[in-house]
Design an enzyme around this catalytic site. Structure first.
Site, short mmCIF file in Angstrom:
data_model
loop_
_atom_site.label_atom_id
_atom_site.label_comp_id
_atom_site.label_asym_id
_atom_site.label_seq_id
_atom_site.Cartn_x
_atom_site.Cartn_y
_atom_site.Cartn_z
N SER A 29 0.82 -1.22 0.00
CA SER A 29 0.00 0.00 0.00
C SER A 29 0.85 1.26 0.00
O SER A 29 0.33 2.37 -0.03
CB SER A 29 -0.94 0.01 1.22
OG SER A 29 -0.20 -0.16 2.41
N ASN A 116 -2.13 -2.97 13.10
CA ASN A 116 -3.59 -2.84 13.07
C ASN A 116 -4.08 -1.63 13.87
O ASN A 116 -4.91 -0.86 13.40
CB ASN A 116 -4.25 -4.12 13.59
CG ASN A 116 -3.93 -5.30 12.70
OD1 ASN A 116 -3.35 -5.13 11.62
ND2 ASN A 116 -4.28 -6.50 13.14
N THR A 161 -40.35 25.73 -10.06
CA THR A 161 -40.59 24.35 -9.67
C THR A 161 -40.75 23.62 -11.00
O THR A 161 -41.26 24.20 -11.97
CB THR A 161 -41.87 24.17 -8.82
OG1 THR A 161 -42.99 24.62 -9.59
CG2 THR A 161 -41.81 24.97 -7.53
N HIS A 162 -40.26 22.40 -11.06
CA HIS A 162 -40.23 21.64 -12.32
C HIS A 162 -39.47 22.40 -13.41
O HIS A 162 -39.74 22.21 -14.60
CB HIS A 162 -41.64 21.31 -12.83
CG HIS A 162 -42.56 20.79 -11.76
ND1 HIS A 162 -42.69 19.46 -11.47
CD2 HIS A 162 -43.37 21.45 -10.90
CE1 HIS A 162 -43.55 19.30 -10.48
NE2 HIS A 162 -43.98 20.51 -10.09
N SER A 283 -13.64 27.25 -26.65
CA SER A 283 -13.67 26.09 -27.52
C SER A 283 -12.61 26.28 -28.59
O SER A 283 -12.33 27.39 -29.03
CB SER A 283 -15.05 25.99 -28.17
OG SER A 283 -14.96 25.30 -29.40
N LYS A 289 -17.53 30.64 -27.89
CA LYS A 289 -17.85 29.88 -26.68
C LYS A 289 -17.10 30.34 -25.43
O LYS A 289 -15.93 30.65 -25.47
CB LYS A 289 -17.54 28.39 -26.90
CG LYS A 289 -18.46 27.68 -27.86
CD LYS A 289 -19.90 27.62 -27.39
CE LYS A 289 -20.12 26.63 -26.28
NZ LYS A 289 -20.13 25.25 -26.70
N ASN A 291 -17.22 28.42 -21.83
CA ASN A 291 -17.86 27.27 -21.18
C ASN A 291 -17.69 27.28 -19.66
O ASN A 291 -16.61 27.58 -19.16
CB ASN A 291 -17.27 25.97 -21.73
CG ASN A 291 -17.55 25.82 -23.21
OD1 ASN A 291 -18.59 26.24 -23.71
ND2 ASN A 291 -16.60 25.23 -23.93
N GLU A 296 -19.31 22.49 -14.23
CA GLU A 296 -19.55 21.19 -14.89
C GLU A 296 -18.69 20.10 -14.27
O GLU A 296 -19.13 18.96 -14.04
CB GLU A 296 -19.24 21.28 -16.39
CG GLU A 296 -20.28 22.03 -17.17
CD GLU A 296 -19.85 22.22 -18.61
OE1 GLU A 296 -20.44 21.58 -19.49
OE2 GLU A 296 -18.92 23.00 -18.88
N TYR A 323 -9.41 -7.12 12.43
CA TYR A 323 -8.82 -6.53 11.23
C TYR A 323 -8.74 -7.55 10.10
O TYR A 323 -8.42 -8.72 10.31
CB TYR A 323 -7.40 -6.01 11.54
CG TYR A 323 -6.71 -5.49 10.28
CD1 TYR A 323 -6.91 -4.19 9.84
CD2 TYR A 323 -5.90 -6.33 9.51
CE1 TYR A 323 -6.31 -3.72 8.68
CE2 TYR A 323 -5.30 -5.87 8.34
CZ TYR A 323 -5.51 -4.58 7.93
OH TYR A 323 -4.93 -4.13 6.77
N GLN A 328 -7.27 -2.34 3.94
CA GLN A 328 -6.24 -1.55 3.27
C GLN A 328 -6.87 -0.77 2.11
O GLN A 328 -6.34 0.26 1.68
CB GLN A 328 -5.12 -2.46 2.77
CG GLN A 328 -3.97 -1.72 2.12
CD GLN A 328 -2.75 -2.61 1.98
OE1 GLN A 328 -2.10 -2.96 2.96
NE2 GLN A 328 -2.45 -3.01 0.76
N LYS A 331 -8.11 3.35 1.90
CA LYS A 331 -7.32 4.57 1.79
C LYS A 331 -7.60 5.37 0.53
O LYS A 331 -7.90 6.58 0.61
CB LYS A 331 -5.84 4.25 1.89
CG LYS A 331 -5.56 3.77 3.27
CD LYS A 331 -4.21 3.35 3.59
CE LYS A 331 -4.29 2.68 4.95
NZ LYS A 331 -5.22 1.52 5.01
N1 ARG Z 1 -1.20 -1.52 5.18
C1 ARG Z 1 -2.12 -2.07 6.10
C2 ARG Z 1 -3.49 -1.39 5.93
O1 ARG Z 1 -3.53 -0.39 5.33
C3 ARG Z 1 -1.64 -1.88 7.50
C4 ARG Z 1 -2.18 -2.89 8.47
C5 ARG Z 1 -1.63 -4.21 8.14
N2 ARG Z 1 -1.95 -5.19 9.12
C6 ARG Z 1 -1.80 -6.48 8.92
N3 ARG Z 1 -2.15 -7.26 9.87
N4 ARG Z 1 -1.42 -6.95 7.77
O2 ARG Z 1 -4.50 -1.84 6.40
#
Ligand code: ARG
Length: 465
Positions: A29, A116, A161-162, A283, A289, A291, A296, A323, A328, A331
């Site tokens: 990660s 964790n 409205t509408h 454009s 134009k 825009n 948008e 966990y 992971q 993120k």
């Molecule tokens: N990179 C992991 C995550 O984002 C960190 C935690 C990993 N824990 C484990 N038991 N493998 O969740």
């Protein structure tokens, strides 16, 4: 594998063969979680201090660790550190650097801790900081709206409205509607912050730790309101992320509605406002134009924020305690929603501070479409006509106006009186737009006096003069 190789896995002890190269990349990660580095280091510093407080490491060791972490922070900020995919994530990257830098003592930092509870803490620290920035941006946009509302408290526009002309409203009132939506967003995200601000450290892998760690001390160091109550929940809970992403999707949904109006209003058909040139593009083929790209794009970006919310919700669904590596995947959607909501709010605040309001065009548009028809019905009701009959009479008046290609107030008094004997010369006061908006003078109504009241109340709520 040699034990002094920086890229050795901290967990390789029980393994007979190195990780498959593809699997290494697939499970890493670091490509995206490196942005957690300030929080990972902050959390580690607090953990080291907690270990020292309980005598698990000495004060000298704690100092060495903290200095080492501070140096790593500087290196990262000066772009002097390269991330290793072999070290999987931000936590193991930083820990390996620490050991490389300060030697054996570095290996003590992970005592009583697991990745964790570490990652859960990092994510909370990160999101708490970002929430504060998002809240600031919401307020900035609200302020831009307040200013515009103040300036245009008496400006008349057609209300829809509408998307059909319904009744005249004031532009200030319309701006304050957006203000209200953002106020709810602000509340929602502030409430979410409370649930973010709980500290997982001490939960370790899932069961807590056998070391006596003063968790309240760690929580205080990191500015958390309290330590979490249950270790299993603390390492696996991502509700706070789902909740934030849901609130962020709502912000974007609001901005997408606003965007839609800006797109309509800048079109030649409406021509209610002008966006500053620096917020538009042209454009490559059509020279005329201009825009409205920014609204948008904001409208378009609503999709990804909703997608992020759904992705996160689905990642968590059916996960057994505690966990799981699934988490992971929390993120990238969170980072994306944070970036998107901040950018969209910023673009809107900047754009609205420079928007040009075309009052005459709005007024002209409000005159079309028989926007004061309801006022005529109300006039008849005040003269004793039951509302349903009044509705019918006004419907006929509108029909004759359409046939004569006229506005309601252009109909002759005799024509109107032919529809109802209750109509007198003063009827023209209510057919006029100013009279119509001015009469909606109750709490929450569109009358300029009420708009000013809303603005004053809003200023008070926000604590601004
Ligand atoms: N990179 C992991 C995550 O984002 C960190 C935690 C990993 N824990 C484990 N038991 N493998 O969740």
């Amino acid at each position: 594998m040699s034990s002094d190789d920086l890229n050795d896995k901290p967990w390789s002890g029980r393994f007979d063969e190195p990780t498959d190269k593809f699997v290494e990349k697939f499970t890493a990660s670091i490509g995206f979680d490196h942005r957690l580095y300030p929080y990972d280091i902050e959390g580690s510093r607090a953990h080291a201090l907690t270990l020292a407080k309980s005598g698990i490491i000495t004060d000298a060791e704690c100092k060495l660790i903290i200095n080492g972490l501070n140096e790593i922070l500087q290196d990262i900020e000066r772009d002097k550190l390269t991330w290793s995919v072999a070290l999987e994530d931000i936590h193991m990257n930083i820990e390996a650097r620490l050991i490389e830098r300060i030697g054996e003592t570095g290996k003590k930092l992970h005592t009583g801790r697991s990745r964790n509870d570490q990652v859960a803490t990092d994510m909370r620290l990160y999101l708490r900081a970002e929430i504060d920035l998002v809240l600031q941006e919401i307020r900035r946009l609200q302020l831009a709206l307040l200013r515009l509302a103040e300036q245009e408290a008496e400006t008349i526009m057609p209300g829809f409205t509408h998307l059909q002309v319904a009744q005249p409203v004031t532009f200030g009132h319309h701006m304050m509607a957006w203000f209200e939506m953002l106020d709810r967003d602000y509340d929602r995200i502030s409430q979410c912050r409370k649930r973010v601000n709980v500290m997982p450290l001490g939960s370790a892998a899932l069961a807590g730790t056998s070391y006596t760690l003063d968790r309240s001390f760690t929580a205080r160091l990191l500015g958390f309101e309290r330590p979490s109550n249950n270790s299993l929940d603390a390492v696996s809970d991502r509700d706070f992320i789902i909740e934030f992403c849901s609130a962020a999707a709502l912000v974007l949904m609001h901005l997408s509605r606003f965007s839609e109006e800006l797109v309509l209003w800048t079109s030649a058909q409406f021509d209610f406002i002008d966006l500053p040139d620096r917020f538009c593009t042209g454009s490559s083929i059509m020279p005329q134009k201009k825009n409205p790209d920014v609204p948008e794009l904001v409208r378009g970006k609503t999709g990804r924020t909703l997608g992020n919310f759904i992705a996160l919700f689905t990642i968590m669904k059916s996960q057994p305690l505690a966990y799981n590596k699934d988490n992971q995947e929390d993120k990238e959607p969170l980072f994306d929603s944070v970036d998107t909501v901040k950018d969209a709010l910023r673009a809107f605040a900047d754009m609205l501070s420079a928007v040009k309001v075309k009052r005459d065009n709005m007024l002209a548009a409000a005159k079309k479409g028989f926007a004061t028809a309801t006022d005529l019905a109300d006039y008849l009701v005040r003269r004793g006509v039951p509302f349903r009959d009044a509705h019918e009479i006004v419907g006929k008046a509108v029909k004759s106006a359409i046939e004569a290609n006229k506005d309601l107030e252009e109909l002759e008094l005799t024509q109107l009186q032919a529809l109802s004997t209750k109509i007198e010369g003063d009827v023209y006061n209510v057919l006029e737009l100013q009279g119509s908006v001015g009469s909606r003078n109750l709490l929450g109504g569109t009358a300029p006096a009420q708009v000013n009241h809303q603005i004053a109340a809003a200023r008070k709520r926000l604590g601004i003069k």
